[in-house]
Design a protein around this motif. Structure first.
Motif, PDB file in Angstrom:
ATOM      1  N   ILE A  13       7.597  -0.516   0.977  1.00  0.00           N
ATOM      2  CA  ILE A  13       6.682  -0.620   2.120  1.00  0.00           C
ATOM      3  C   ILE A  13       7.319  -1.392   3.273  1.00  0.00           C
ATOM      4  N   GLU A  18       3.468   1.202   5.758  1.00  0.00           N
ATOM      5  CA  GLU A  18       2.308   1.708   5.028  1.00  0.00           C
ATOM      6  C   GLU A  18       1.857   3.072   5.526  1.00  0.00           C
ATOM      7  N   ASP A  19       2.347   3.500   6.689  1.00  0.00           N
ATOM      8  CA  ASP A  19       1.985   4.824   7.205  1.00  0.00           C
ATOM      9  C   ASP A  19       2.667   5.943   6.432  1.00  0.00           C
ATOM     10  N   TRP A  22       1.543   5.782   0.478  1.00  0.00           N
ATOM     11  CA  TRP A  22       0.139   5.524   0.160  1.00  0.00           C
ATOM     12  C   TRP A  22      -0.145   5.934  -1.285  1.00  0.00           C
ATOM     13  N   ASP A  23      -1.356   5.677  -1.720  1.00  0.00           N
ATOM     14  CA  ASP A  23      -1.800   5.989  -3.088  1.00  0.00           C
ATOM     15  C   ASP A  23      -0.864   5.423  -4.143  1.00  0.00           C
ATOM     16  N   ILE A  33       3.793   6.776  -6.339  1.00  0.00           N
ATOM     17  CA  ILE A  33       3.452   6.676  -4.922  1.00  0.00           C
ATOM     18  C   ILE A  33       3.446   8.068  -4.306  1.00  0.00           C
ATOM     19  N   THR A  34       2.776   8.181  -3.177  1.00  0.00           N
ATOM     20  CA  THR A  34       2.734   9.430  -2.430  1.00  0.00           C
ATOM     21  C   THR A  34       3.358   9.180  -1.062  1.00  0.00           C
ATOM     22  N   THR A  35       4.138  10.149  -0.615  1.00  0.00           N
ATOM     23  CA  THR A  35       4.730  10.080   0.715  1.00  0.00           C
ATOM     24  C   THR A  35       4.635  11.463   1.348  1.00  0.00           C
TER      25      THR A  35
END
Length: 168
Positions: A13, A18-19, A22-23, A33-35
């Motif tokens: 991060i 954080e943009d 997420w998740d 994690i999701t990107t």
């Protein structure tokens, strides 16, 4: 330094913000994690090149189909492993089925060549920059991608089935 989900997520991060991440979940002990598809290559490159993390082994890369999720029907899931620290991380990227395009990872991991071909073969996800994106397990003449959940699993018109035999 011992790698924990918290400090790895903190490093990611702080690098990507954080943009783009997420998740963050920990469903089975593996940080998940999701990107987005714009960040995936630089994220995996960072995990590979960072001397503290040393996450340099691509365990698996595959496709997943979620037909009920509008504009996020397809998912490409990467599982990476730091052999030095025995640490695993899972990264997911959701994309719309109307635009099934992802960047290739073959420049970093040679093993992703076959994994991407299999994902293309079964889910129709196109990996831009792939050196030989052709079917790997099905015949080239096949006009569909068999793992997409487009058809019912069984024939709904069959009359010779008795539901009690199938545990229903």
């Amino acid at each position: 330094m011992e790698l924990t989900n918290e400090n790895v997520l903190g490093k990611i991060i702080s690098k990507f913000g954080e943009d783009n991440i997420w998740d963050a979940l920990n469903p089975d002990g593996i940080m998940t994690i999701t990107t987005n598809r714009e960040s995936i290559i630089s994220l995996i490159q960072y995990l590979h090149d960072d001397e503290e993390l040393q996450i340099r082994f691509l365990t698996t890369m595959c496709g997943i189909h979620y037909p009920e999720q509008k504009d996020k029907e397809l998912c490409v899931m990467y599982q990476l492993h730091s052999l030095r620290h025995n640490y695993r991380i899972r990264i997911k990227v959701f994309i719309p089925s109307a635009d099934p395009v992802m960047p290739t990872l073959t420049n970093l991991y040679a093993a992703s060549n076959w994994m991407e071909r299999e994902t293309y073969d079964f889910y129709g996800i196109i990996f831009t920059g792939h050196p030989n994106l052709t079917r790997i397990l099905n015949i080239e003449e096949m006009e569909y991608h068999p793992m997409l959940k487009q058809y019912p699993l069984e024939d709904q018109t069959r009359e010779d089935k008795i539901d009690t035999y199938f545990g229903r």
